[in-house]
Write a protein that holds these residues in place. Sequence first.
Motif, PDB file in Angstrom:
ATOM      1  N   SER A 189     -66.158  21.455  12.607  1.00 16.65           N
ATOM      2  CA  SER A 189     -66.526  22.246  13.789  1.00 16.65           C
ATOM      3  C   SER A 189     -66.669  21.342  15.008  1.00 16.65           C
ATOM      4  O   SER A 189     -66.326  21.724  16.118  1.00 16.65           O
ATOM      5  CB  SER A 189     -67.812  23.034  13.532  1.00 16.65           C
ATOM      6  OG  SER A 189     -68.902  22.156  13.339  1.00 16.65           O
ATOM      7  N   GLU A 190     -67.161  20.105  14.791  1.00 18.69           N
ATOM      8  CA  GLU A 190     -67.230  19.162  15.901  1.00 18.69           C
ATOM      9  C   GLU A 190     -65.828  18.782  16.350  1.00 18.69           C
ATOM     10  O   GLU A 190     -65.556  18.691  17.541  1.00 18.69           O
ATOM     11  CB  GLU A 190     -67.998  17.911  15.482  1.00 18.69           C
ATOM     12  CG  GLU A 190     -69.486  18.134  15.318  1.00 18.69           C
ATOM     13  CD  GLU A 190     -70.198  16.899  14.792  1.00 18.69           C
ATOM     14  OE1 GLU A 190     -69.581  15.805  14.798  1.00 18.69           O
ATOM     15  OE2 GLU A 190     -71.349  17.027  14.381  1.00 18.69           O
ATOM     16  N   ASP A 191     -64.922  18.557  15.370  1.00 18.76           N
ATOM     17  CA  ASP A 191     -63.537  18.215  15.692  1.00 18.76           C
ATOM     18  C   ASP A 191     -62.855  19.356  16.425  1.00 18.76           C
ATOM     19  O   ASP A 191     -62.107  19.133  17.369  1.00 18.76           O
ATOM     20  CB  ASP A 191     -62.742  17.883  14.422  1.00 18.76           C
ATOM     21  CG  ASP A 191     -63.120  16.518  13.846  1.00 18.76           C
ATOM     22  OD1 ASP A 191     -63.778  15.740  14.576  1.00 18.76           O
ATOM     23  OD2 ASP A 191     -62.755  16.255  12.686  1.00 18.76           O
ATOM     24  N   GLU A 192     -63.107  20.576  15.983  1.00 18.22           N
ATOM     25  CA  GLU A 192     -62.499  21.736  16.649  1.00 18.22           C
ATOM     26  C   GLU A 192     -62.957  21.827  18.089  1.00 18.22           C
ATOM     27  O   GLU A 192     -62.171  22.112  18.985  1.00 18.22           O
ATOM     28  CB  GLU A 192     -62.829  23.014  15.885  1.00 18.22           C
ATOM     29  CG  GLU A 192     -62.099  23.156  14.573  1.00 18.22           C
ATOM     30  CD  GLU A 192     -62.563  24.361  13.766  1.00 18.22           C
ATOM     31  OE1 GLU A 192     -63.306  25.206  14.327  1.00 18.22           O
ATOM     32  OE2 GLU A 192     -62.192  24.449  12.595  1.00 18.22           O
ATOM     33  N   GLY A 193     -64.227  21.586  18.315  1.00 20.35           N
ATOM     34  CA  GLY A 193     -64.742  21.598  19.681  1.00 20.35           C
ATOM     35  C   GLY A 193     -64.120  20.497  20.522  1.00 20.35           C
ATOM     36  O   GLY A 193     -63.763  20.704  21.680  1.00 20.35           O
ATOM     37  N   LEU A 194     -63.971  19.320  19.925  1.00 22.63           N
ATOM     38  CA  LEU A 194     -63.364  18.196  20.623  1.00 22.63           C
ATOM     39  C   LEU A 194     -61.891  18.469  20.911  1.00 22.63           C
ATOM     40  O   LEU A 194     -61.398  18.206  22.012  1.00 22.63           O
ATOM     41  CB  LEU A 194     -63.514  16.913  19.795  1.00 22.63           C
ATOM     42  CG  LEU A 194     -62.949  15.640  20.403  1.00 22.63           C
ATOM     43  CD1 LEU A 194     -63.628  15.325  21.730  1.00 22.63           C
ATOM     44  CD2 LEU A 194     -63.096  14.482  19.439  1.00 22.63           C
ATOM     45  N   VAL A 195     -61.188  19.034  19.918  1.00 20.60           N
ATOM     46  CA  VAL A 195     -59.773  19.357  20.101  1.00 20.60           C
ATOM     47  C   VAL A 195     -59.610  20.403  21.190  1.00 20.60           C
ATOM     48  O   VAL A 195     -58.726  20.302  22.046  1.00 20.60           O
ATOM     49  CB  VAL A 195     -59.142  19.825  18.766  1.00 20.60           C
ATOM     50  CG1 VAL A 195     -57.781  20.439  18.995  1.00 20.60           C
ATOM     51  CG2 VAL A 195     -59.062  18.665  17.784  1.00 20.60           C
ATOM     52  N   ALA A 196     -60.463  21.419  21.189  1.00 22.12           N
ATOM     53  CA  ALA A 196     -60.392  22.461  22.221  1.00 22.12           C
ATOM     54  C   ALA A 196     -60.631  21.857  23.607  1.00 22.12           C
ATOM     55  O   ALA A 196     -59.944  22.194  24.572  1.00 22.12           O
ATOM     56  CB  ALA A 196     -61.411  23.551  21.941  1.00 22.12           C
ATOM     57  N   LYS A 197     -61.575  20.935  23.686  1.00 24.76           N
ATOM     58  CA  LYS A 197     -61.869  20.288  24.958  1.00 24.76           C
ATOM     59  C   LYS A 197     -60.664  19.468  25.419  1.00 24.76           C
ATOM     60  O   LYS A 197     -60.276  19.515  26.591  1.00 24.76           O
ATOM     61  CB  LYS A 197     -63.089  19.386  24.805  1.00 24.76           C
ATOM     62  CG  LYS A 197     -63.478  18.661  26.073  1.00 24.76           C
ATOM     63  CD  LYS A 197     -64.677  17.760  25.840  1.00 24.76           C
ATOM     64  CE  LYS A 197     -64.976  16.948  27.083  1.00 24.76           C
ATOM     65  NZ  LYS A 197     -66.041  15.977  26.845  1.00 24.76           N
ATOM     66  N   LEU A 198     -60.053  18.724  24.491  1.00 22.87           N
ATOM     67  CA  LEU A 198     -58.892  17.912  24.836  1.00 22.87           C
ATOM     68  C   LEU A 198     -57.707  18.784  25.243  1.00 22.87           C
ATOM     69  O   LEU A 198     -56.962  18.436  26.159  1.00 22.87           O
ATOM     70  CB  LEU A 198     -58.508  17.008  23.665  1.00 22.87           C
ATOM     71  CG  LEU A 198     -59.494  15.875  23.365  1.00 22.87           C
ATOM     72  CD1 LEU A 198     -59.093  15.153  22.084  1.00 22.87           C
ATOM     73  CD2 LEU A 198     -59.583  14.910  24.525  1.00 22.87           C
ATOM     74  N   ARG A 199     -57.524  19.904  24.564  1.00 19.14           N
ATOM     75  CA  ARG A 199     -56.424  20.805  24.924  1.00 19.14           C
ATOM     76  C   ARG A 199     -56.628  21.385  26.319  1.00 19.14           C
ATOM     77  O   ARG A 199     -55.680  21.497  27.093  1.00 19.14           O
ATOM     78  CB  ARG A 199     -56.302  21.931  23.897  1.00 19.14           C
ATOM     79  CG  ARG A 199     -55.686  21.476  22.611  1.00 19.14           C
ATOM     80  CD  ARG A 199     -55.514  22.600  21.648  1.00 19.14           C
ATOM     81  NE  ARG A 199     -54.872  22.113  20.438  1.00 19.14           N
ATOM     82  CZ  ARG A 199     -54.923  22.712  19.281  1.00 19.14           C
ATOM     83  NH1 ARG A 199     -55.573  23.858  19.151  1.00 19.14           N
ATOM     84  NH2 ARG A 199     -54.316  22.207  18.242  1.00 19.14           N
ATOM     85  N   LYS A 200     -57.857  21.745  26.621  1.00 19.55           N
ATOM     86  CA  LYS A 200     -58.153  22.285  27.946  1.00 19.55           C
ATOM     87  C   LYS A 200     -57.910  21.226  29.021  1.00 19.55           C
ATOM     88  O   LYS A 200     -57.324  21.508  30.070  1.00 19.55           O
ATOM     89  CB  LYS A 200     -59.604  22.759  27.992  1.00 19.55           C
ATOM     90  CG  LYS A 200     -59.981  23.450  29.273  1.00 19.55           C
ATOM     91  CD  LYS A 200     -61.388  23.978  29.204  1.00 19.55           C
ATOM     92  CE  LYS A 200     -61.749  24.670  30.500  1.00 19.55           C
ATOM     93  NZ  LYS A 200     -63.112  25.189  30.474  1.00 19.55           N
ATOM     94  N   GLU A 201     -58.319  20.008  28.732  1.00 19.46           N
ATOM     95  CA  GLU A 201     -58.091  18.910  29.673  1.00 19.46           C
ATOM     96  C   GLU A 201     -56.597  18.651  29.857  1.00 19.46           C
ATOM     97  O   GLU A 201     -56.118  18.452  30.976  1.00 19.46           O
ATOM     98  CB  GLU A 201     -58.779  17.650  29.151  1.00 19.46           C
ATOM     99  CG  GLU A 201     -58.725  16.475  30.086  1.00 19.46           C
ATOM    100  CD  GLU A 201     -59.463  15.271  29.522  1.00 19.46           C
ATOM    101  OE1 GLU A 201     -59.071  14.142  29.873  1.00 19.46           O
ATOM    102  OE2 GLU A 201     -60.423  15.450  28.744  1.00 19.46           O
ATOM    103  N   ALA A 202     -55.844  18.676  28.760  1.00 23.85           N
ATOM    104  CA  ALA A 202     -54.395  18.464  28.834  1.00 23.85           C
ATOM    105  C   ALA A 202     -53.732  19.578  29.631  1.00 23.85           C
ATOM    106  O   ALA A 202     -52.803  19.327  30.400  1.00 23.85           O
ATOM    107  CB  ALA A 202     -53.801  18.383  27.430  1.00 23.85           C
TER     108      ALA A 202
END
Length: 152
Positions: free
Chosen positions: A35-48
């Motif tokens: 769940s932490e990774d999913e949150g981090l991935v979502a944040k990175l995708r939004k930034e990208a």
Amino acid sequence: MSDAQRAENAPPAHEEPDEAQEAVAGTNDAENAGSEDEGLVAKLRKEAAGHRSRLREAETRAEAAESQRDALAAFALAEALRGTRLTPELFAADGHELASFIGEDGLDAERLRATARDTAKKYGLRGGVSPHTGTGGERPASRTWGDALKQG
């Protein structure tokens, strides 16, 4: 059974958790990490996505600037060739590029005009307007009304 054998078979003083307990604990840790990774991935995708959007905007501005630059270059070339009877195609066919007249200080308009004049001379093109145009030298002599009635 001897005391030595009993000591070997006896459970240790502090027991390590067995594999089943470790698996359950590992699953909970993995879920938490997932769940932490999913949150981090979502944040990175939004930034990208934000970076891609800014990139598209920058590309659009660059294309607009290139179009504007090309239009200004065409205008500068047309101004330099005005009065020489040269076309931009003939100017280019002689091996001249507008980019070679652009330096750190911008367009060297005087050098461009001089090159245009030299190129026109090279091809035998006389620039400007004929000195006799509009002076009346090419028209027949004026006649009076009396001359017109006599011919009739």
